[in-house]
Design an enzyme around this catalytic site. Structure first.
Site, PDB file in Angstrom:
ATOM      1  N   ASN A   1      51.039  74.282  57.035  1.00 42.83           N
ATOM      2  CA  ASN A   1      52.046  74.170  58.079  1.00 42.83           C
ATOM      3  C   ASN A   1      52.368  72.696  58.297  1.00 42.83           C
ATOM      4  O   ASN A   1      51.482  71.904  58.605  1.00 42.83           O
ATOM      5  CB  ASN A   1      51.496  74.801  59.364  1.00 42.83           C
ATOM      6  CG  ASN A   1      52.409  74.601  60.555  1.00 42.83           C
ATOM      7  OD1 ASN A   1      53.600  74.359  60.393  1.00 42.83           O
ATOM      8  ND2 ASN A   1      51.853  74.711  61.752  1.00 42.83           N
TER       9      ASN A   1
ATOM     10  N   ASP B   1      54.356  61.961  65.298  1.00 45.29           N
ATOM     11  CA  ASP B   1      53.506  61.166  64.403  1.00 45.29           C
ATOM     12  C   ASP B   1      53.747  61.507  62.936  1.00 45.29           C
ATOM     13  O   ASP B   1      52.865  61.331  62.097  1.00 45.29           O
ATOM     14  CB  ASP B   1      52.024  61.345  64.754  1.00 45.29           C
ATOM     15  CG  ASP B   1      51.544  62.787  64.612  1.00 45.29           C
ATOM     16  OD1 ASP B   1      52.359  63.667  64.237  1.00 45.29           O
ATOM     17  OD2 ASP B   1      50.349  63.041  64.864  1.00 45.29           O
TER      18      ASP B   1
ATOM     19  N   ARG C   1      60.930  -2.035  64.035  1.00 44.72           N
ATOM     20  CA  ARG C   1      59.570  -2.132  63.512  1.00 44.72           C
ATOM     21  C   ARG C   1      59.142  -3.590  63.594  1.00 44.72           C
ATOM     22  O   ARG C   1      59.971  -4.501  63.613  1.00 44.72           O
ATOM     23  CB  ARG C   1      59.507  -1.628  62.072  1.00 44.72           C
ATOM     24  CG  ARG C   1      60.348  -2.408  61.103  1.00 44.72           C
ATOM     25  CD  ARG C   1      60.507  -1.708  59.777  1.00 44.72           C
ATOM     26  NE  ARG C   1      61.267  -2.528  58.826  1.00 44.72           N
ATOM     27  CZ  ARG C   1      61.952  -2.057  57.810  1.00 44.72           C
ATOM     28  NH1 ARG C   1      62.001  -0.758  57.589  1.00 44.72           N
ATOM     29  NH2 ARG C   1      62.591  -2.865  56.978  1.00 44.72           N
TER      30      ARG C   1
ATOM     31  N   ARG D   1      41.735  58.666  67.524  1.00 50.86           N
ATOM     32  CA  ARG D   1      41.220  58.293  66.200  1.00 50.86           C
ATOM     33  C   ARG D   1      41.850  57.010  65.679  1.00 50.86           C
ATOM     34  O   ARG D   1      41.337  56.413  64.722  1.00 50.86           O
ATOM     35  CB  ARG D   1      41.451  59.443  65.212  1.00 50.86           C
ATOM     36  CG  ARG D   1      40.437  60.574  65.352  1.00 50.86           C
ATOM     37  CD  ARG D   1      40.703  61.679  64.353  1.00 50.86           C
ATOM     38  NE  ARG D   1      41.798  62.543  64.786  1.00 50.86           N
ATOM     39  CZ  ARG D   1      42.321  63.516  64.049  1.00 50.86           C
ATOM     40  NH1 ARG D   1      41.870  63.731  62.820  1.00 50.86           N
ATOM     41  NH2 ARG D   1      43.309  64.261  64.520  1.00 50.86           N
TER      42      ARG D   1
ATOM     43  N   LYS E   1      62.885  23.495  64.117  1.00 48.66           N
ATOM     44  CA  LYS E   1      62.720  24.326  65.310  1.00 48.66           C
ATOM     45  C   LYS E   1      63.868  24.092  66.276  1.00 48.66           C
ATOM     46  O   LYS E   1      64.145  22.959  66.656  1.00 48.66           O
ATOM     47  CB  LYS E   1      61.386  24.007  65.995  1.00 48.66           C
ATOM     48  CG  LYS E   1      60.986  24.991  67.075  1.00 48.66           C
ATOM     49  CD  LYS E   1      61.070  24.635  68.510  1.00 48.66           C
ATOM     50  CE  LYS E   1      61.340  23.375  69.089  1.00 48.66           C
ATOM     51  NZ  LYS E   1      61.418  23.263  70.547  1.00 48.66           N
TER      52      LYS E   1
ATOM     53  N   ASN F   1      71.444  12.502  55.834  1.00 54.92           N
ATOM     54  CA  ASN F   1      70.225  12.437  55.030  1.00 54.92           C
ATOM     55  C   ASN F   1      69.060  12.057  55.929  1.00 54.92           C
ATOM     56  O   ASN F   1      69.085  10.996  56.569  1.00 54.92           O
ATOM     57  CB  ASN F   1      70.365  11.404  53.912  1.00 54.92           C
ATOM     58  CG  ASN F   1      69.140  11.406  52.996  1.00 54.92           C
ATOM     59  OD1 ASN F   1      69.079  12.132  52.019  1.00 54.92           O
ATOM     60  ND2 ASN F   1      68.159  10.575  53.323  1.00 54.92           N
TER      61      ASN F   1
ATOM     62  N   GLY G   1      50.211  63.046  72.794  1.00 54.07           N
ATOM     63  CA  GLY G   1      48.781  62.890  72.501  1.00 54.07           C
ATOM     64  C   GLY G   1      48.323  61.444  72.583  1.00 54.07           C
ATOM     65  O   GLY G   1      49.101  60.510  72.378  1.00 54.07           O
TER      66      GLY G   1
END
Length: 458
Positions: free
Chosen positions: A170, A103, A440, A16, A351, A377, A12
């Site tokens: 049923n 279903d 730096r 709906r 990641k 660390n 089906g």
């Protein structure tokens, strides 16, 4: 034991649902509803499972590949017509055939076993699964005679006002003698309100042949729930979630607030693990013993060791070791491999990286495309700069290295074993073993600068 065949009706369209996704592929607790049905049927010792497909056939086949055979119902002309599509595969077989709707994700193998046991004991050619409810609207009604024997099944659209008051419905699941089923299917007509070939009409045909037809009533009405819209889908999800949570609790898992804990069907959780409210655990996640997960954590397709704590964090498609602490507010993205006794602090993102045992990425850092050794660390605000706008590059931080706060490691780059990176550094070249790297600008103080600036402004 005689042959047991299963026909699953999944052709089906499901208009709906108002969805681009084919109805029986809508998930209930992480698994398409039709796959729930197939998996339950596999537990009853089946000879063959055949799924009748129609709309979205290729996608259904993709999900069920290796679990079922398939036949195509090109036109959806009713449930009897759908079953008839299996004729070439089953018509001449000896044994029993179950027909189940794709279903109905809440149907249990235990109930199906009980249905078949009743069917065989009664030497029936057809047994209907039924249930009782005070709200039978939408279901076919089971009509019995004065002796209590099943007389017929009436679809709601064809039922009289009196028949609509009947509370036995049923369930849409049937057990047949296989040869009797295909004999009767040839005689089903579409003379009804829908103009369809109804499978329940087989009942009257078999009775007219003088054959034994019975009914078996389940005491769990929820198993009969057919999902035809999003409201029913949410109800099925709620019931299935309750079953899953109860299963884990009975197996030694503490779930602090079952109504606000969402665990998928395929999740495995070890004893004495505690799951706090608002937690979602999805996919094929495996969680070890003595863990603490949540509150408000989202875990998907992860393998987590023993005694690990994950607080208010997201983790997906990753391996997480034992005695690890993650969060709050960390994000473990796909292909992270986190070893034992690692600490991932608040507002850290990992990641596609490996982090060795006893290392710390304490807070406000991003480690992407990195290979981090043990006892490392990583200071707060540190970043592996892995992307140049076109390609991704790898950062290697060897054992016992110390990365100072607010450091940028411009990949590809290696920080050697035991090396130090000074806080605030931007590292573009490899750092040798046991070295200190300072990258730096030297601090310059301009005395009385503010006083001079203010005079200039005036």
């Amino acid at each position: 034991m005689s042959n047991r065949f299963v026909i699953i009706l999944a052709a089906g369209q499901g208009t709906r649902m108002k969805s681009k996704l084919y109805k029986v592929l809508h998930p209930v607790c992480g698994k398409p509803m039709v796959e729930h049905v197939v998996d339950q049927m596999a537990h009853i010792g089946t000879t063959k499972i055949i799924t009748v497909v129609g709309h979205g056939a290729e996608k259904v086949k993709e999900h069920l590949q290796g679990k079922s055979d398939f036949v195509l119902q090109k036109e959806q002309l009713g449930t009897a017509h759908a079953v008839l599509q299996t004729k070439d595969l089953l018509e001449n077989e000896e044994g029993h055939t179950l027909v189940v709707c794709g279903d109905t994700p809440l149907v249990k193998s235990e109930t199906i076993q009980a249905l078949m046991k009743h069917h065989e004991k009664e030497k029936a050619v057809m047994t209907v699964l039924t249930a009782k409810t005070t709200q039978p609207t939408g279901y076919g009604r089971v009509i019995r005679n004065e002796k209590g024997y099943i007389e017929k099944i009436v679809e709601e659209k064809d039922a009289s006002a009196e028949e609509k008051l009947v509370q036995e419905i049923n369930a849409g699941t049937y057990c047949f003698d296989n040869k009797a089923l295909f004999m009767a299917l040839q005689k089903v007509s579409n003379n009804n309100a829908q103009g369809e070939y109804y499978l329940p009409d087989v009942l009257a045909i078999l009775k007219n042949e003088g054959l034994n037809v019975t009914a078996f009533m389940t005491d769990d009405f929820s198993e009969t729930l057919g999902v035809n819209d999003r409201v029913a889908l949410a109800k099925a999800e709620e019931i299935m979630r309750s079953r899953i949570n109860e299963y884990h609790m009975r197996n030694g898992v503490t779930i602090m607030d079952p109504k606000n804990t969402y665990i998928d069907m395929n999740v495995t959780i070890g004893q004495d693990t505690v799951i706090y409210p608002g937690t979602v655990i999805k996919g094929d996640t495996v969680i070890g013993v003595d863990c603490e997960i949540g509150p408000n954590s989202d875990i998907s397709n992860c393998h987590i060791g023993n005694k690990t704590i994950i607080r208010q964090s997201v983790a997906c498609d990753s391996q997480i070791g034992s005695s690890v602490q993650i969060g709050p507010f960390s994000h473990i993205r796909p292909e992270a491999y986190i070893s034992d006794e690692v600490r991932i602090g608040n507002f850290v993102e990992i990641k596609k990286s490996t982090i060795g045992a006893k290392s710390k990425v304490s807070h406000l850092s991003y480690m992407g495309d990195a290979e981090i050794g043990s006892n490392v660390n990583v200071g707060c605000g540190s970043i592996t700069v892995n992307y140049d706008g076109k390609n991704k590059f790898k950062t290697i931080i060897e054992d016992e290295a110390f990365i100072g706060c607010n450091s940028n490691l411009i990949a590809p780059v290696t920080v050697g074993k035991g090396a130090y990176v000074a806080a605030g550094s931007t590292i573009t070249d490899d750092v040798p073993i046991q070295s200190l790297s300072i990258a730096r600008a030297r601090q310059v103080n301009k005395e009385n600068y503010v006083e001079k600036l203010n005079k200039k402004r005036q």
